[in-house]
Write a protein that holds these residues in place. Structure first.
Motif, mmCIF file in Angstrom:
data_model
loop_
_atom_site.group_PDB
_atom_site.id
_atom_site.type_symbol
_atom_site.label_atom_id
_atom_site.label_comp_id
_atom_site.label_asym_id
_atom_site.label_seq_id
_atom_site.Cartn_x
_atom_site.Cartn_y
_atom_site.Cartn_z
ATOM 1 N N ALA A 273 0.831 -1.204 0.000
ATOM 2 C CA ALA A 273 0.000 0.000 0.000
ATOM 3 C C ALA A 273 0.868 1.257 0.000
ATOM 4 O O ALA A 273 1.877 1.336 0.705
ATOM 5 C CB ALA A 273 -0.926 -0.003 1.209
ATOM 6 N N ILE A 274 0.458 2.237 -0.789
ATOM 7 C CA ILE A 274 1.084 3.564 -0.804
ATOM 8 C C ILE A 274 0.068 4.528 -0.194
ATOM 9 O O ILE A 274 -1.063 4.624 -0.685
ATOM 10 C CB ILE A 274 1.454 4.004 -2.233
ATOM 11 N N ARG A 275 0.479 5.254 0.828
ATOM 12 C CA ARG A 275 -0.475 6.047 1.602
ATOM 13 C C ARG A 275 -0.230 7.536 1.418
ATOM 14 O O ARG A 275 0.894 7.979 1.149
ATOM 15 C CB ARG A 275 -0.390 5.665 3.081
ATOM 16 N N SER A 276 -1.304 8.285 1.586
ATOM 17 C CA SER A 276 -1.249 9.739 1.438
ATOM 18 C C SER A 276 -0.457 10.356 2.590
ATOM 19 O O SER A 276 -0.587 9.936 3.746
ATOM 20 C CB SER A 276 -2.670 10.310 1.416
ATOM 21 N N PRO A 277 0.357 11.388 2.297
ATOM 22 C CA PRO A 277 1.147 12.017 3.362
ATOM 23 C C PRO A 277 0.453 13.201 4.028
ATOM 24 O O PRO A 277 0.963 13.739 5.008
ATOM 25 C CB PRO A 277 2.389 12.497 2.607
ATOM 26 N N TYR B 264 -1.854 0.085 -8.845
ATOM 27 C CA TYR B 264 -3.307 0.057 -8.812
ATOM 28 C C TYR B 264 -3.800 1.272 -8.029
ATOM 29 O O TYR B 264 -3.578 1.367 -6.812
ATOM 30 C CB TYR B 264 -3.792 -1.231 -8.147
ATOM 31 N N LEU B 265 -4.450 2.199 -8.738
ATOM 32 C CA LEU B 265 -4.921 3.436 -8.110
ATOM 33 C C LEU B 265 -6.224 3.184 -7.355
ATOM 34 O O LEU B 265 -7.171 2.602 -7.895
ATOM 35 C CB LEU B 265 -5.150 4.511 -9.171
ATOM 36 N N ALA B 266 -6.268 3.668 -6.116
ATOM 37 C CA ALA B 266 -7.467 3.514 -5.297
ATOM 38 C C ALA B 266 -8.256 4.803 -5.184
ATOM 39 O O ALA B 266 -9.315 4.830 -4.562
ATOM 40 C CB ALA B 266 -7.085 3.027 -3.896
ATOM 41 N N GLY C 33 -3.200 3.993 -3.385
ATOM 42 C CA GLY C 33 -2.835 3.027 -4.403
ATOM 43 C C GLY C 33 -2.011 1.896 -3.838
ATOM 44 O O GLY C 33 -1.584 1.921 -2.676
ATOM 45 N N TRP C 34 -1.805 0.874 -4.673
ATOM 46 C CA TRP C 34 -0.989 -0.269 -4.306
ATOM 47 C C TRP C 34 -0.007 -0.544 -5.436
ATOM 48 O O TRP C 34 -0.333 -0.393 -6.612
ATOM 49 C CB TRP C 34 -1.842 -1.515 -4.087
ATOM 50 N N ILE C 35 1.178 -0.988 -5.072
ATOM 51 C CA ILE C 35 2.163 -1.393 -6.055
ATOM 52 C C ILE C 35 2.449 -2.871 -5.855
ATOM 53 O O ILE C 35 2.517 -3.367 -4.714
ATOM 54 C CB ILE C 35 3.467 -0.562 -5.919
ATOM 55 N N SER C 36 2.546 -3.579 -6.941
ATOM 56 C CA SER C 36 2.739 -5.020 -6.845
ATOM 57 C C SER C 36 4.106 -5.333 -6.255
ATOM 58 O O SER C 36 5.076 -4.592 -6.434
ATOM 59 C CB SER C 36 2.603 -5.665 -8.230
ATOM 60 N N LEU D 7 6.534 7.816 -5.888
ATOM 61 C CA LEU D 7 5.134 7.464 -6.138
ATOM 62 C C LEU D 7 4.197 8.471 -5.484
ATOM 63 O O LEU D 7 3.198 8.892 -6.083
ATOM 64 C CB LEU D 7 4.854 6.062 -5.604
ATOM 65 N N VAL D 8 4.526 8.895 -4.263
ATOM 66 C CA VAL D 8 3.696 9.882 -3.563
ATOM 67 C C VAL D 8 3.728 11.221 -4.292
ATOM 68 O O VAL D 8 2.714 11.922 -4.377
ATOM 69 C CB VAL D 8 4.167 10.029 -2.102
ATOM 70 N N ALA D 9 4.892 11.580 -4.860
ATOM 71 C CA ALA D 9 5.025 12.863 -5.548
ATOM 72 C C ALA D 9 4.186 12.930 -6.815
ATOM 73 O O ALA D 9 3.868 14.034 -7.304
ATOM 74 C CB ALA D 9 6.496 13.121 -5.892
ATOM 75 N N ALA D 10 3.798 11.780 -7.366
ATOM 76 C CA ALA D 10 2.948 11.769 -8.567
ATOM 77 C C ALA D 10 1.511 12.140 -8.255
ATOM 78 O O ALA D 10 0.712 12.337 -9.170
ATOM 79 C CB ALA D 10 3.003 10.391 -9.226
ATOM 80 N N LEU D 11 1.197 12.243 -6.971
ATOM 81 C CA LEU D 11 -0.154 12.603 -6.544
ATOM 82 C C LEU D 11 -0.151 14.045 -6.052
ATOM 83 O O LEU D 11 0.519 14.367 -5.071
ATOM 84 C CB LEU D 11 -0.614 11.663 -5.427
ATOM 85 N N ALA D 12 -0.888 14.931 -6.725
ATOM 86 C CA ALA D 12 -0.983 16.334 -6.315
ATOM 87 C C ALA D 12 -2.165 16.497 -5.377
ATOM 88 O O ALA D 12 -3.292 16.129 -5.713
ATOM 89 C CB ALA D 12 -1.137 17.241 -7.528
ATOM 90 N N ILE D 13 -1.909 17.063 -4.184
ATOM 91 C CA ILE D 13 -2.944 17.247 -3.167
ATOM 92 C C ILE D 13 -3.050 18.730 -2.844
ATOM 93 O O ILE D 13 -2.041 19.417 -2.682
ATOM 94 C CB ILE D 13 -2.614 16.445 -1.892
ATOM 95 N N GLY D 14 -4.278 19.236 -2.750
ATOM 96 C CA GLY D 14 -4.516 20.639 -2.418
ATOM 97 C C GLY D 14 -5.657 20.778 -1.438
ATOM 98 O O GLY D 14 -6.370 19.805 -1.137
ATOM 99 N N ASP D 15 -5.831 21.994 -0.935
ATOM 100 C CA ASP D 15 -6.873 22.214 0.067
ATOM 101 C C ASP D 15 -8.246 22.482 -0.548
ATOM 102 O O ASP D 15 -9.239 22.526 0.183
ATOM 103 C CB ASP D 15 -6.485 23.381 0.989
ATOM 104 N N ARG D 16 -8.313 22.656 -1.866
ATOM 105 C CA ARG D 16 -9.582 22.889 -2.542
ATOM 106 C C ARG D 16 -9.645 22.061 -3.815
ATOM 107 O O ARG D 16 -8.628 21.847 -4.471
ATOM 108 C CB ARG D 16 -9.763 24.378 -2.895
ATOM 109 N N ARG D 17 -10.839 21.614 -4.157
ATOM 110 C CA ARG D 17 -11.007 20.852 -5.389
ATOM 111 C C ARG D 17 -10.748 21.752 -6.593
ATOM 112 O O ARG D 17 -10.949 22.960 -6.530
ATOM 113 C CB ARG D 17 -12.413 20.251 -5.468
#
Length: 416
Positions: A200-204, A229-231, A245-248, A260-270
Protein backbone atom coordinates in the motif's frame (compact mmCIF):
# COMPACT_ATOMS: atom_id res chain seq x y z
CA UNK A 1 7.42 14.04 -14.36
CA UNK A 2 7.02 16.29 -17.41
CA UNK A 3 3.23 16.25 -17.05
CA UNK A 4 3.59 17.15 -13.38
CA UNK A 5 5.74 20.16 -14.23
CA UNK A 6 3.37 21.15 -17.03
CA UNK A 7 0.40 21.00 -14.64
CA UNK A 8 2.24 23.21 -12.13
CA UNK A 9 3.17 25.63 -14.92
CA UNK A 10 -0.50 25.97 -15.89
CA UNK A 11 -1.39 26.90 -12.33
CA UNK A 12 1.48 29.39 -12.20
CA UNK A 13 0.44 31.16 -15.40
CA UNK A 14 -3.11 31.55 -14.09
CA UNK A 15 -1.88 33.95 -11.46
CA UNK A 16 -2.88 37.47 -12.22
CA UNK A 17 0.47 39.12 -11.54
CA UNK A 18 2.29 36.81 -13.97
CA UNK A 19 0.52 38.26 -17.01
CA UNK A 20 0.86 41.82 -15.76
CA UNK A 21 4.58 41.31 -15.15
CA UNK A 22 5.12 39.95 -18.65
CA UNK A 23 3.48 42.98 -20.24
CA UNK A 24 5.29 45.40 -17.90
CA UNK A 25 8.67 43.91 -18.77
CA UNK A 26 8.13 45.10 -22.34
CA UNK A 27 9.24 48.58 -21.22
CA UNK A 28 12.73 47.32 -20.40
CA UNK A 29 12.97 45.50 -23.71
CA UNK A 30 11.99 48.66 -25.56
CA UNK A 31 14.49 50.75 -23.58
CA UNK A 32 17.24 48.25 -24.34
CA UNK A 33 16.44 48.43 -28.06
CA UNK A 34 16.26 52.24 -28.08
CA UNK A 35 19.77 52.65 -29.60
CA UNK A 36 18.44 50.92 -32.73
CA UNK A 37 16.23 53.93 -33.46
CA UNK A 38 18.81 55.24 -35.89
CA UNK A 39 18.01 52.38 -38.25
CA UNK A 40 14.37 53.40 -38.68
CA UNK A 41 13.46 54.16 -42.32
CA UNK A 42 12.14 57.41 -43.78
CA UNK A 43 13.94 59.47 -41.16
CA UNK A 44 11.32 58.70 -38.54
CA UNK A 45 13.81 59.02 -35.71
CA UNK A 46 14.59 62.62 -36.69
CA UNK A 47 10.89 63.57 -36.77
CA UNK A 48 10.21 62.45 -33.18
CA UNK A 49 11.61 64.33 -30.21
CA UNK A 50 11.64 63.71 -26.49
CA UNK A 51 8.74 66.10 -25.87
CA UNK A 52 6.40 64.11 -28.16
CA UNK A 53 7.30 60.86 -26.41
CA UNK A 54 6.89 62.44 -22.97
CA UNK A 55 3.38 63.70 -23.83
CA UNK A 56 2.34 60.32 -25.19
CA UNK A 57 3.61 58.53 -22.09
CA UNK A 58 1.83 61.06 -19.86
CA UNK A 59 -1.50 60.42 -21.61
CA UNK A 60 -0.97 56.69 -21.32
CA UNK A 61 -0.07 56.83 -17.61
CA UNK A 62 -3.02 59.00 -16.58
CA UNK A 63 -5.62 57.14 -18.62
CA UNK A 64 -4.47 53.64 -17.69
CA UNK A 65 -4.56 54.41 -13.98
CA UNK A 66 -8.25 55.39 -14.22
CA UNK A 67 -9.17 52.53 -16.57
CA UNK A 68 -7.41 49.95 -14.40
CA UNK A 69 -9.11 51.16 -11.22
CA UNK A 70 -12.51 51.13 -12.92
CA UNK A 71 -11.98 47.68 -14.42
CA UNK A 72 -10.85 46.18 -11.13
CA UNK A 73 -13.94 47.52 -9.39
CA UNK A 74 -16.15 45.95 -12.09
CA UNK A 75 -14.33 42.63 -11.77
CA UNK A 76 -14.68 42.55 -7.98
CA UNK A 77 -18.39 43.44 -8.22
CA UNK A 78 -19.00 40.70 -10.79
CA UNK A 79 -17.17 38.11 -8.71
CA UNK A 80 -19.09 39.05 -5.58
CA UNK A 81 -22.34 38.81 -7.54
CA UNK A 82 -21.43 35.31 -8.73
CA UNK A 83 -20.47 34.38 -5.18
CA UNK A 84 -23.80 35.61 -3.80
CA UNK A 85 -26.16 34.46 -6.56
CA UNK A 86 -24.49 31.27 -7.76
CA UNK A 87 -21.97 29.56 -5.47
CA UNK A 88 -18.51 30.40 -4.07
CA UNK A 89 -17.05 27.54 -6.11
CA UNK A 90 -18.19 29.28 -9.31
CA UNK A 91 -16.49 32.43 -8.06
CA UNK A 92 -13.17 30.59 -8.15
CA UNK A 93 -13.81 29.62 -11.76
CA UNK A 94 -14.36 33.28 -12.67
CA UNK A 95 -11.10 34.18 -10.96
CA UNK A 96 -9.30 31.96 -13.46
CA UNK A 97 -11.05 33.52 -16.47
CA UNK A 98 -8.29 34.05 -19.00
CA UNK A 99 -9.91 36.93 -20.87
CA UNK A 100 -10.55 38.99 -17.73
CA UNK A 101 -7.02 38.41 -16.50
CA UNK A 102 -5.50 39.24 -19.88
CA UNK A 103 -7.47 42.47 -20.32
CA UNK A 104 -6.80 43.84 -16.84
CA UNK A 105 -3.19 42.67 -16.99
CA UNK A 106 -2.89 44.62 -20.25
CA UNK A 107 -4.17 47.77 -18.55
CA UNK A 108 -1.86 47.38 -15.54
CA UNK A 109 1.06 46.40 -17.75
CA UNK A 110 0.52 49.45 -19.98
CA UNK A 111 0.44 51.70 -16.91
CA UNK A 112 3.69 50.25 -15.57
CA UNK A 113 5.19 50.38 -19.07
CA UNK A 114 4.47 54.09 -19.44
CA UNK A 115 5.58 54.83 -15.87
CA UNK A 116 8.87 52.96 -16.24
CA UNK A 117 9.70 54.66 -19.54
CA UNK A 118 8.86 58.08 -18.07
CA UNK A 119 11.33 57.44 -15.24
CA UNK A 120 13.98 56.31 -17.71
CA UNK A 121 13.35 59.34 -19.89
CA UNK A 122 13.62 61.78 -16.99
CA UNK A 123 16.78 60.05 -15.77
CA UNK A 124 18.35 60.47 -19.23
CA UNK A 125 18.65 56.70 -19.62
CA UNK A 126 17.16 57.15 -23.08
CA UNK A 127 19.15 59.58 -25.20
CA UNK A 128 17.57 62.40 -27.22
CA UNK A 129 18.32 60.73 -30.54
CA UNK A 130 17.05 57.30 -29.49
CA UNK A 131 13.35 57.96 -28.90
CA UNK A 132 12.01 57.00 -32.32
CA UNK A 133 11.78 53.27 -31.67
CA UNK A 134 10.38 53.86 -28.17
CA UNK A 135 7.69 56.15 -29.61
CA UNK A 136 6.62 53.57 -32.22
CA UNK A 137 6.54 50.83 -29.58
CA UNK A 138 4.32 53.04 -27.41
CA UNK A 139 1.94 53.58 -30.34
CA UNK A 140 1.80 49.79 -30.73
CA UNK A 141 0.97 49.49 -27.02
CA UNK A 142 -1.87 51.96 -27.56
CA UNK A 143 -3.21 49.75 -30.34
CA UNK A 144 -3.13 46.74 -28.02
CA UNK A 145 -5.01 48.76 -25.38
CA UNK A 146 -7.74 49.71 -27.87
CA UNK A 147 -8.25 46.06 -28.82
CA UNK A 148 -8.28 45.08 -25.13
CA UNK A 149 -10.92 47.70 -24.38
CA UNK A 150 -13.17 46.47 -27.17
CA UNK A 151 -12.85 42.89 -25.94
CA UNK A 152 -13.48 44.05 -22.37
CA UNK A 153 -16.70 45.84 -23.32
CA UNK A 154 -17.99 42.73 -25.10
CA UNK A 155 -16.95 40.58 -22.15
CA UNK A 156 -18.76 42.74 -19.60
CA UNK A 157 -22.18 41.97 -21.07
CA UNK A 158 -22.64 38.79 -19.03
CA UNK A 159 -19.79 38.90 -16.53
CA UNK A 160 -21.04 37.83 -13.11
CA UNK A 161 -24.60 36.97 -14.22
CA UNK A 162 -26.07 33.63 -13.20
CA UNK A 163 -26.59 32.55 -16.83
CA UNK A 164 -23.00 33.37 -17.76
CA UNK A 165 -21.70 31.62 -14.65
CA UNK A 166 -23.72 28.49 -15.46
CA UNK A 167 -22.39 28.53 -19.02
CA UNK A 168 -18.79 28.74 -17.82
CA UNK A 169 -19.24 25.92 -15.34
CA UNK A 170 -20.83 23.76 -18.03
CA UNK A 171 -17.92 24.49 -20.37
CA UNK A 172 -15.50 23.46 -17.63
CA UNK A 173 -17.39 20.20 -17.12
CA UNK A 174 -17.46 19.58 -20.86
CA UNK A 175 -13.69 20.05 -21.14
CA UNK A 176 -13.09 17.61 -18.32
CA UNK A 177 -15.40 14.98 -19.79
CA UNK A 178 -13.87 15.39 -23.26
CA UNK A 179 -10.40 14.95 -21.75
CA UNK A 180 -11.53 11.71 -20.15
CA UNK A 181 -13.01 10.56 -23.48
CA UNK A 182 -9.71 11.29 -25.25
CA UNK A 183 -7.71 9.52 -22.56
CA UNK A 184 -9.77 6.77 -20.89
CA UNK A 185 -8.49 5.77 -17.46
CA UNK A 186 -5.97 8.64 -17.74
CA UNK A 187 -4.03 6.56 -20.26
CA UNK A 188 -3.94 3.47 -18.05
CA UNK A 189 -5.99 0.29 -17.84
CA UNK A 190 -9.23 -0.46 -16.04
CA UNK A 191 -8.90 -1.55 -12.43
CA UNK A 192 -11.10 -4.61 -11.91
CA UNK A 193 -9.31 -6.30 -9.00
CA UNK A 194 -6.28 -5.87 -6.75
CA UNK A 195 -4.03 -8.91 -6.23
CA UNK A 196 -2.92 -10.02 -2.80
CA UNK A 197 0.83 -9.49 -3.14
CA UNK A 198 0.79 -5.67 -3.12
CA UNK A 199 2.25 -2.89 -1.00
CA UNK A 200 0.00 0.00 0.00
CA UNK A 201 1.08 3.56 -0.80
CA UNK A 202 -0.47 6.05 1.60
CA UNK A 203 -1.25 9.74 1.44
CA UNK A 204 1.15 12.02 3.36
CA UNK A 205 -1.29 14.89 4.02
CA UNK A 206 -4.86 16.11 4.30
CA UNK A 207 -6.55 17.51 1.22
CA UNK A 208 -8.25 16.83 -2.08
CA UNK A 209 -6.62 14.87 -4.89
CA UNK A 210 -6.07 17.42 -7.66
CA UNK A 211 -4.13 15.48 -10.24
CA UNK A 212 -2.56 12.07 -10.74
CA UNK A 213 0.45 11.83 -13.05
CA UNK A 214 -0.09 8.38 -14.54
CA UNK A 215 2.85 8.87 -16.92
CA UNK A 216 5.20 9.33 -13.96
CA UNK A 217 3.68 6.33 -12.20
CA UNK A 218 4.24 4.29 -15.36
CA UNK A 219 7.87 5.39 -15.52
CA UNK A 220 8.50 4.37 -11.92
CA UNK A 221 6.84 0.96 -12.03
CA UNK A 222 8.27 0.09 -15.46
CA UNK A 223 11.79 0.34 -14.05
CA UNK A 224 11.03 -2.51 -11.63
CA UNK A 225 8.61 -4.44 -13.84
CA UNK A 226 5.74 -3.80 -11.42
CA UNK A 227 2.11 -2.76 -11.59
CA UNK A 228 0.35 0.12 -9.86
CA UNK A 229 -3.31 0.06 -8.81
CA UNK A 230 -4.92 3.44 -8.11
CA UNK A 231 -7.47 3.51 -5.30
CA UNK A 232 -8.45 7.16 -5.65
CA UNK A 233 -9.38 9.67 -8.30
CA UNK A 234 -9.21 13.48 -8.66
CA UNK A 235 -11.67 15.05 -6.25
CA UNK A 236 -11.33 12.44 -3.48
CA UNK A 237 -10.62 13.64 0.06
CA UNK A 238 -7.58 12.00 1.63
CA UNK A 239 -5.89 12.20 5.01
CA UNK A 240 -2.50 11.03 6.27
CA UNK A 241 -2.53 7.26 6.04
CA UNK A 242 -5.24 6.99 3.39
CA UNK A 243 -4.34 4.37 0.81
CA UNK A 244 -4.31 6.02 -2.59
CA UNK A 245 -2.84 3.03 -4.40
CA UNK A 246 -0.99 -0.27 -4.31
CA UNK A 247 2.16 -1.39 -6.05
CA UNK A 248 2.74 -5.02 -6.84
CA UNK A 249 5.40 -6.87 -4.92
CA UNK A 250 7.20 -5.83 -1.76
CA UNK A 251 10.58 -4.50 -0.72
CA UNK A 252 9.77 -0.94 -1.78
CA UNK A 253 12.66 1.48 -1.27
CA UNK A 254 12.16 4.85 0.42
CA UNK A 255 13.07 6.93 -2.63
CA UNK A 256 10.76 4.86 -4.82
CA UNK A 257 7.91 5.34 -2.35
CA UNK A 258 8.56 9.10 -2.27
CA UNK A 259 8.49 9.25 -6.06
CA UNK A 260 5.13 7.46 -6.14
CA UNK A 261 3.70 9.88 -3.56
CA UNK A 262 5.02 12.86 -5.55
CA UNK A 263 2.95 11.77 -8.57
CA UNK A 264 -0.15 12.60 -6.54
CA UNK A 265 -0.98 16.33 -6.32
CA UNK A 266 -2.94 17.25 -3.17
CA UNK A 267 -4.52 20.64 -2.42
CA UNK A 268 -6.87 22.21 0.07
CA UNK A 269 -9.58 22.89 -2.54
CA UNK A 270 -11.01 20.85 -5.39
CA UNK A 271 -9.95 21.88 -8.87
CA UNK A 272 -11.82 22.01 -12.18
CA UNK A 273 -9.08 20.63 -14.42
CA UNK A 274 -9.20 16.84 -13.98
CA UNK A 275 -11.99 16.39 -11.43
CA UNK A 276 -14.82 15.01 -13.57
CA UNK A 277 -17.58 15.48 -11.01
CA UNK A 278 -16.60 18.85 -9.50
CA UNK A 279 -18.10 21.08 -12.18
CA UNK A 280 -21.27 18.98 -12.13
CA UNK A 281 -21.55 19.39 -8.35
CA UNK A 282 -21.06 23.15 -8.74
CA UNK A 283 -23.97 23.23 -11.19
CA UNK A 284 -26.05 21.42 -8.58
CA UNK A 285 -25.09 24.02 -5.97
CA UNK A 286 -26.26 26.80 -8.30
CA UNK A 287 -29.62 25.04 -8.71
CA UNK A 288 -29.93 24.60 -4.95
CA UNK A 289 -29.22 28.28 -4.40
CA UNK A 290 -31.89 29.17 -6.98
CA UNK A 291 -34.43 27.00 -5.13
CA UNK A 292 -33.75 28.61 -1.75
CA UNK A 293 -36.64 30.65 -0.25
CA UNK A 294 -34.68 33.86 -0.58
CA UNK A 295 -34.28 33.53 -4.36
CA UNK A 296 -37.18 31.26 -5.37
CA UNK A 297 -36.10 30.79 -9.00
CA UNK A 298 -37.22 27.38 -10.28
CA UNK A 299 -36.42 28.41 -13.86
CA UNK A 300 -32.70 28.40 -13.13
CA UNK A 301 -32.99 24.99 -11.51
CA UNK A 302 -34.76 23.64 -14.59
CA UNK A 303 -32.02 25.08 -16.79
CA UNK A 304 -29.37 23.39 -14.66
CA UNK A 305 -31.18 20.04 -14.76
CA UNK A 306 -31.18 20.19 -18.56
CA UNK A 307 -27.48 20.94 -18.66
CA UNK A 308 -26.70 18.22 -16.14
CA UNK A 309 -28.65 15.71 -18.22
CA UNK A 310 -26.61 16.57 -21.32
CA UNK A 311 -23.34 16.30 -19.42
CA UNK A 312 -24.21 13.06 -17.65
CA UNK A 313 -25.32 11.55 -20.94
CA UNK A 314 -21.94 12.49 -22.44
CA UNK A 315 -19.98 10.54 -19.82
CA UNK A 316 -18.94 7.49 -21.81
CA UNK A 317 -18.57 3.83 -21.03
CA UNK A 318 -14.79 3.84 -20.75
CA UNK A 319 -12.84 1.39 -22.84
CA UNK A 320 -9.12 0.95 -22.70
CA UNK A 321 -7.02 2.56 -25.40
CA UNK A 322 -5.58 0.26 -28.04
CA UNK A 323 -2.12 1.36 -26.93
CA UNK A 324 -2.34 2.78 -23.37
CA UNK A 325 0.29 5.35 -22.46
CA UNK A 326 0.46 3.86 -18.96
CA UNK A 327 -0.18 0.13 -19.49
CA UNK A 328 1.06 -0.83 -16.01
CA UNK A 329 -1.19 1.64 -14.17
CA UNK A 330 -4.72 0.50 -13.36
CA UNK A 331 -7.39 3.16 -12.77
CA UNK A 332 -10.95 3.02 -11.45
CA UNK A 333 -13.63 3.79 -14.07
CA UNK A 334 -15.92 6.79 -13.72
CA UNK A 335 -18.77 5.96 -11.35
CA UNK A 336 -21.69 7.50 -13.24
CA UNK A 337 -24.23 6.26 -10.69
CA UNK A 338 -22.48 8.08 -7.89
CA UNK A 339 -22.26 11.29 -9.93
CA UNK A 340 -25.97 11.07 -10.78
CA UNK A 341 -26.87 10.69 -7.12
CA UNK A 342 -24.65 13.55 -5.99
CA UNK A 343 -25.88 15.96 -8.64
CA UNK A 344 -29.58 15.24 -9.25
CA UNK A 345 -30.84 14.04 -5.87
CA UNK A 346 -30.01 17.30 -4.01
CA UNK A 347 -32.07 19.24 -6.57
CA UNK A 348 -34.97 16.84 -6.07
CA UNK A 349 -34.70 17.29 -2.32
CA UNK A 350 -34.55 21.10 -2.36
CA UNK A 351 -37.07 21.46 -5.17
CA UNK A 352 -39.68 19.14 -3.67
CA UNK A 353 -42.27 21.94 -3.51
CA UNK A 354 -41.90 22.91 -7.18
CA UNK A 355 -43.98 20.73 -9.49
CA UNK A 356 -42.22 22.02 -12.61
CA UNK A 357 -38.80 21.15 -11.22
CA UNK A 358 -39.89 17.65 -10.23
CA UNK A 359 -41.42 17.00 -13.65
CA UNK A 360 -38.20 18.13 -15.30
CA UNK A 361 -36.21 15.79 -13.05
CA UNK A 362 -38.46 12.87 -13.94
CA UNK A 363 -37.81 13.60 -17.61
CA UNK A 364 -34.07 13.64 -16.89
CA UNK A 365 -34.32 10.28 -15.12
CA UNK A 366 -36.18 8.74 -18.05
CA UNK A 367 -33.49 9.99 -20.41
CA UNK A 368 -30.61 8.71 -18.31
CA UNK A 369 -32.36 5.36 -17.81
CA UNK A 370 -31.53 4.56 -21.46
CA UNK A 371 -27.82 5.29 -21.01
CA UNK A 372 -25.38 2.66 -22.25
CA UNK A 373 -24.39 1.91 -18.67
CA UNK A 374 -26.88 -0.48 -17.02
CA UNK A 375 -25.97 0.94 -13.60
CA UNK A 376 -27.17 4.35 -14.75
CA UNK A 377 -30.63 2.93 -15.45
CA UNK A 378 -30.81 1.38 -11.99
CA UNK A 379 -29.75 4.63 -10.35
CA UNK A 380 -32.27 6.62 -12.41
CA UNK A 381 -35.07 4.33 -11.21
CA UNK A 382 -33.93 4.70 -7.60
CA UNK A 383 -33.73 8.48 -7.90
CA UNK A 384 -37.21 8.55 -9.41
CA UNK A 385 -38.59 6.71 -6.37
CA UNK A 386 -36.74 9.02 -4.00
CA UNK A 387 -38.18 12.04 -5.80
CA UNK A 388 -41.69 10.67 -5.33
CA UNK A 389 -41.01 10.20 -1.62
CA UNK A 390 -39.72 13.78 -1.32
CA UNK A 391 -42.94 15.09 -2.85
CA UNK A 392 -45.33 13.06 -0.72
CA UNK A 393 -43.56 13.93 2.51
CA UNK A 394 -43.88 17.66 1.87
CA UNK A 395 -46.77 20.07 1.52
CA UNK A 396 -47.90 19.35 -2.05
CA UNK A 397 -51.34 18.82 -3.55
CA UNK A 398 -52.09 15.08 -3.84
CA UNK A 399 -52.91 15.41 -7.53
CA UNK A 400 -49.53 17.09 -8.16
CA UNK A 401 -47.75 14.32 -6.29
CA UNK A 402 -49.66 11.77 -8.35
CA UNK A 403 -48.66 13.52 -11.59
CA UNK A 404 -45.01 13.38 -10.58
CA UNK A 405 -45.29 9.74 -9.52
CA UNK A 406 -47.01 8.80 -12.78
CA UNK A 407 -44.22 10.44 -14.79
CA UNK A 408 -41.58 8.35 -13.01
CA UNK A 409 -39.63 5.50 -14.53
CA UNK A 410 -41.71 2.36 -14.86
CA UNK A 411 -45.17 3.92 -14.61
CA UNK A 412 -44.72 6.30 -17.55
CA UNK A 413 -43.33 3.47 -19.68
CA UNK A 414 -46.28 1.22 -18.83
CA UNK A 415 -48.72 3.90 -19.98
CA UNK A 416 -47.24 4.14 -23.48
Amino acid sequence: MFLSYLWKLRFFTRRFWVRAALISSFSFIVAACAPLSGFLPFGLNDRIDTEALSQLLSILTNSMLAVTTFSLSIMVTAHLAADANATPRAHRLLQEDGRTQTVIATFIGAFVYALALTVMLNADLIAEGEVGLVYLATVAVLGVIVVAMLRWVAHLVGLGSVEETIRRVEESARRCIDARIDSPFFGGRELTFVPDDVTAIRSPAFGYVLSIDTAELQRIVAQRDRKFYLACKPGDWVRPGTTFGWISGDGLEADERSALVAALAIGDRRDYDRDTSFSLVVLTEIAERALSPGINDPGTAIDVVGRLTRLLWAIPVEREMAEPTAPDVFVLPIDLSEIMFRTLDPIARDGRNFVEVQMCLQEAYRTLASHDRPAAGKMAAELSKRLEAYCRNEVMLPEDADRIADSGIGRSEDSH
